[in-house]
Design a protein around this motif. Structure first.
Motif, PDB file in Angstrom:
ATOM      1  N   ARG A 157       0.824  -1.227   0.000  1.00 53.92           N
ATOM      2  CA  ARG A 157       0.000   0.000   0.000  1.00 53.92           C
ATOM      3  C   ARG A 157       0.854   1.270   0.000  1.00 53.92           C
ATOM      4  O   ARG A 157       0.634   2.189  -0.791  1.00 53.92           O
ATOM      5  CB  ARG A 157      -0.955  -0.027   1.185  1.00 53.92           C
ATOM      6  N   LYS A 158       1.836   1.336   0.896  1.00 53.45           N
ATOM      7  CA  LYS A 158       2.692   2.518   0.988  1.00 53.45           C
ATOM      8  C   LYS A 158       3.334   2.825  -0.357  1.00 53.45           C
ATOM      9  O   LYS A 158       3.402   3.998  -0.773  1.00 53.45           O
ATOM     10  CB  LYS A 158       3.761   2.292   2.058  1.00 53.45           C
ATOM     11  N   TRP A 159       3.765   1.795  -1.054  1.00 54.76           N
ATOM     12  CA  TRP A 159       4.498   2.001  -2.299  1.00 54.76           C
ATOM     13  C   TRP A 159       3.550   2.254  -3.464  1.00 54.76           C
ATOM     14  O   TRP A 159       3.925   2.928  -4.440  1.00 54.76           O
ATOM     15  CB  TRP A 159       5.408   0.807  -2.553  1.00 54.76           C
ATOM     16  N   LEU A 160       2.320   1.757  -3.373  1.00 61.00           N
ATOM     17  CA  LEU A 160       1.323   2.089  -4.382  1.00 61.00           C
ATOM     18  C   LEU A 160       0.922   3.561  -4.265  1.00 61.00           C
ATOM     19  O   LEU A 160       0.738   4.242  -5.279  1.00 61.00           O
ATOM     20  CB  LEU A 160       0.094   1.183  -4.237  1.00 61.00           C
ATOM     21  N   ILE A 161       0.793   4.038  -3.029  1.00 67.60           N
ATOM     22  CA  ILE A 161       0.507   5.464  -2.831  1.00 67.60           C
ATOM     23  C   ILE A 161       1.652   6.302  -3.390  1.00 67.60           C
ATOM     24  O   ILE A 161       1.446   7.323  -4.056  1.00 67.60           O
ATOM     25  CB  ILE A 161       0.267   5.763  -1.342  1.00 67.60           C
ATOM     26  N   HIS A 162       2.876   5.851  -3.139  1.00 72.44           N
ATOM     27  CA  HIS A 162       4.047   6.533  -3.701  1.00 72.44           C
ATOM     28  C   HIS A 162       3.981   6.516  -5.220  1.00 72.44           C
ATOM     29  O   HIS A 162       4.353   7.489  -5.903  1.00 72.44           O
ATOM     30  CB  HIS A 162       5.314   5.834  -3.202  1.00 72.44           C
ATOM     31  N   GLY A 163       3.475   5.418  -5.783  1.00 69.97           N
ATOM     32  CA  GLY A 163       3.376   5.281  -7.227  1.00 69.97           C
ATOM     33  C   GLY A 163       2.390   6.231  -7.871  1.00 69.97           C
ATOM     34  O   GLY A 163       2.451   6.471  -9.084  1.00 69.97           O
ATOM     35  N   LEU A 164       1.480   6.786  -7.078  1.00 65.82           N
ATOM     36  CA  LEU A 164       0.535   7.767  -7.608  1.00 65.82           C
ATOM     37  C   LEU A 164       1.242   9.043  -8.063  1.00 65.82           C
ATOM     38  O   LEU A 164       0.645   9.867  -8.750  1.00 65.82           O
ATOM     39  CB  LEU A 164      -0.527   8.107  -6.557  1.00 65.82           C
ATOM     40  N   GLU A 165       2.505   9.186  -7.678  1.00 60.30           N
ATOM     41  CA  GLU A 165       3.314  10.326  -8.117  1.00 60.30           C
ATOM     42  C   GLU A 165       4.522   9.870  -8.931  1.00 60.30           C
ATOM     43  O   GLU A 165       5.525  10.572  -9.025  1.00 60.30           O
ATOM     44  CB  GLU A 165       3.750  11.141  -6.898  1.00 60.30           C
ATOM     45  N   ASP A 166       4.418   8.679  -9.495  1.00 63.44           N
ATOM     46  CA  ASP A 166       5.487   8.147 -10.349  1.00 63.44           C
ATOM     47  C   ASP A 166       5.803   9.147 -11.462  1.00 63.44           C
ATOM     48  O   ASP A 166       4.923   9.860 -11.948  1.00 63.44           O
ATOM     49  CB  ASP A 166       5.031   6.805 -10.950  1.00 63.44           C
ATOM     50  N   GLU A 167       7.064   9.179 -11.887  1.00 64.37           N
ATOM     51  CA  GLU A 167       7.459  10.092 -12.966  1.00 64.37           C
ATOM     52  C   GLU A 167       6.749   9.756 -14.272  1.00 64.37           C
ATOM     53  O   GLU A 167       6.583  10.621 -15.142  1.00 64.37           O
ATOM     54  CB  GLU A 167       8.971  10.038 -13.171  1.00 64.37           C
ATOM     55  N   ASP A 168       6.327   8.520 -14.424  1.00 60.90           N
ATOM     56  CA  ASP A 168       5.590   8.085 -15.605  1.00 60.90           C
ATOM     57  C   ASP A 168       4.089   8.181 -15.310  1.00 60.90           C
ATOM     58  O   ASP A 168       3.592   7.539 -14.377  1.00 60.90           O
ATOM     59  CB  ASP A 168       5.964   6.646 -15.972  1.00 60.90           C
ATOM     60  N   ILE A 169       3.360   8.964 -16.082  1.00 64.55           N
ATOM     61  CA  ILE A 169       1.944   9.212 -15.789  1.00 64.55           C
ATOM     62  C   ILE A 169       1.115   7.935 -15.889  1.00 64.55           C
ATOM     63  O   ILE A 169       0.207   7.700 -15.080  1.00 64.55           O
ATOM     64  CB  ILE A 169       1.391  10.316 -16.716  1.00 64.55           C
ATOM     65  N   ILE A 170       1.418   7.065 -16.853  1.00 70.36           N
ATOM     66  CA  ILE A 170       0.668   5.813 -16.975  1.00 70.36           C
ATOM     67  C   ILE A 170       0.886   4.945 -15.736  1.00 70.36           C
ATOM     68  O   ILE A 170      -0.034   4.291 -15.248  1.00 70.36           O
ATOM     69  CB  ILE A 170       1.076   5.043 -18.248  1.00 70.36           C
ATOM     70  N   CYS A 171       2.108   4.962 -15.208  1.00 68.52           N
ATOM     71  CA  CYS A 171       2.372   4.228 -13.968  1.00 68.52           C
ATOM     72  C   CYS A 171       1.474   4.730 -12.839  1.00 68.52           C
ATOM     73  O   CYS A 171       1.019   3.946 -11.997  1.00 68.52           O
ATOM     74  CB  CYS A 171       3.842   4.372 -13.554  1.00 68.52           C
ATOM     75  N   ARG A 172       1.210   6.031 -12.811  1.00 76.83           N
ATOM     76  CA  ARG A 172       0.337   6.583 -11.775  1.00 76.83           C
ATOM     77  C   ARG A 172      -1.056   5.962 -11.863  1.00 76.83           C
ATOM     78  O   ARG A 172      -1.655   5.593 -10.847  1.00 76.83           O
ATOM     79  CB  ARG A 172       0.243   8.102 -11.920  1.00 76.83           C
ATOM     80  N   GLY A 173      -1.548   5.846 -13.085  1.00 76.38           N
ATOM     81  CA  GLY A 173      -2.869   5.249 -13.261  1.00 76.38           C
ATOM     82  C   GLY A 173      -2.888   3.780 -12.893  1.00 76.38           C
ATOM     83  O   GLY A 173      -3.837   3.302 -12.258  1.00 76.38           O
ATOM     84  N   MET A 174      -1.847   3.057 -13.280  1.00 72.20           N
ATOM     85  CA  MET A 174      -1.784   1.628 -12.949  1.00 72.20           C
ATOM     86  C   MET A 174      -1.669   1.431 -11.443  1.00 72.20           C
ATOM     87  O   MET A 174      -2.246   0.498 -10.877  1.00 72.20           O
ATOM     88  CB  MET A 174      -0.596   0.979 -13.665  1.00 72.20           C
ATOM     89  N   SER A 175      -0.939   2.332 -10.804  1.00 68.92           N
ATOM     90  CA  SER A 175      -0.812   2.262  -9.353  1.00 68.92           C
ATOM     91  C   SER A 175      -2.155   2.531  -8.683  1.00 68.92           C
ATOM     92  O   SER A 175      -2.521   1.872  -7.702  1.00 68.92           O
ATOM     93  CB  SER A 175       0.237   3.266  -8.870  1.00 68.92           C
ATOM     94  N   ALA A 176      -2.908   3.502  -9.205  1.00 70.21           N
ATOM     95  CA  ALA A 176      -4.237   3.797  -8.665  1.00 70.21           C
ATOM     96  C   ALA A 176      -5.163   2.606  -8.830  1.00 70.21           C
ATOM     97  O   ALA A 176      -5.940   2.268  -7.922  1.00 70.21           O
ATOM     98  CB  ALA A 176      -4.824   5.024  -9.360  1.00 70.21           C
ATOM     99  N   TRP A 177      -5.078   1.956  -9.986  1.00 69.43           N
ATOM    100  CA  TRP A 177      -5.903   0.766 -10.210  1.00 69.43           C
ATOM    101  C   TRP A 177      -5.536  -0.337  -9.217  1.00 69.43           C
ATOM    102  O   TRP A 177      -6.412  -0.965  -8.605  1.00 69.43           O
ATOM    103  CB  TRP A 177      -5.726   0.261 -11.645  1.00 69.43           C
ATOM    104  N   ALA A 178      -4.238  -0.571  -9.036  1.00 70.27           N
ATOM    105  CA  ALA A 178      -3.792  -1.601  -8.088  1.00 70.27           C
ATOM    106  C   ALA A 178      -4.244  -1.266  -6.670  1.00 70.27           C
ATOM    107  O   ALA A 178      -4.702  -2.141  -5.929  1.00 70.27           O
ATOM    108  CB  ALA A 178      -2.276  -1.743  -8.142  1.00 70.27           C
TER     109      ALA A 178
END
Length: 230
Positions: A157-178
């Motif tokens: 969870r902590k790292w998925l929340i961190h992923g919401l600000e990933d440098e790659d915008i698509i990664c942000r969306g995938m992280s939100a989905w996860a």
């Protein structure tokens, strides 16, 4: 050799047929003979890749019951493909990793931390996947595992929340989905809201268990927020 090509083509046709899920038991019964062809299908188009990953999950889960070491070796093969030293890009590998762990409880218990480690960025001495296109798949794979074994993914969870600000915008969306596949936690809301309000219309490729579909990054975050509110 011709017979091998014929068997591989038959397997590919099964994966791509509208009734492909009805063939999964038969494919799983094929055991190790089907592992090589299914790995090769991971390099094909998105829908074929995802379906091959599902089939590989079923094959490996069946092997985990009768040949546990052979099943572990398949997961180790995935890990090697995701290792920079292997020289491979790893297309389809995270998806297969997620499907295998979703299908097999013993393998999930043994290897879920490895899967999660691909999104953990410590800045040094970590297993972080620094290839953005491949990292998108890592986020998806964690979400796929969370659908069937959410308790094993709580540490992500902590790292998925961190992923919401990933440098790659698509990664942000995938992280939100996860993140939306985990049990709801209102603490997720602030970071999801920021992403939802950013109005990113870049699209993520998602798999619903049968087909590929696309959804905008901020739309995924908005739907995750609605799920929290519900």
């Amino acid at each position: 050799m011709a017979r091998m090509r014929s068997a591989k083509q038959k397997l590919k046709d099964c994966i791509n047929s509208p009734e492909w899920r009805t063939h999964l038991d038969e494919i799983a019964e094929g055991g190790l003979e089907n592992v090589g062809p299914l790995f090769s299908f991971l390099l094909l188009g998105p829908q074929t890749m995802h379906r091959a990953a599902v089939a590989l999950g079923q094959v490996t889960a069946r092997l985990a019951k009768s040949q546990p070491e052979a099943a572990k070796n398949i997961v180790r093969r995935l890990m090697w493909h995701l290792n920079e030293e292997s020289g491979n890009i790893g297309w389809g590998i995270p998806e297969a990793f997620g499907e295998i762990l979703a299908a097999s409880e013993p393998l999930a218990k043994d290897f879920h931390r490895i899967l999660i480690s691909y999104i953990i960025d410590l800045g040094h001495d970590d297993n972080f996947c620094d290839h953005a296109l491949l990292r998108r798949s890592c986020y998806w794979a964690i979400g796929r595992l969370a659908q069937d074994r959410p308790q094993l993914c709580l540490g992500a969870r902590k790292w998925l929340i961190h992923g919401l600000e990933d440098e790659d915008i698509i990664c942000r969306g995938m992280s939100a989905w996860a993140l939306s596949q985990l049990p709801p936690d209102l603490m997720d809301a602030p970071a999801l809201r920021r992403l939802a309000e950013a109005e990113h219309d870049e699209t993520c490729e998602l798999f619903d268990g049968n087909d590929i579909y696309e959804k905008g990054v901020s739309q995924i975050a908005r739907e995750a927020l609605e799920k929290l509110a519900g």
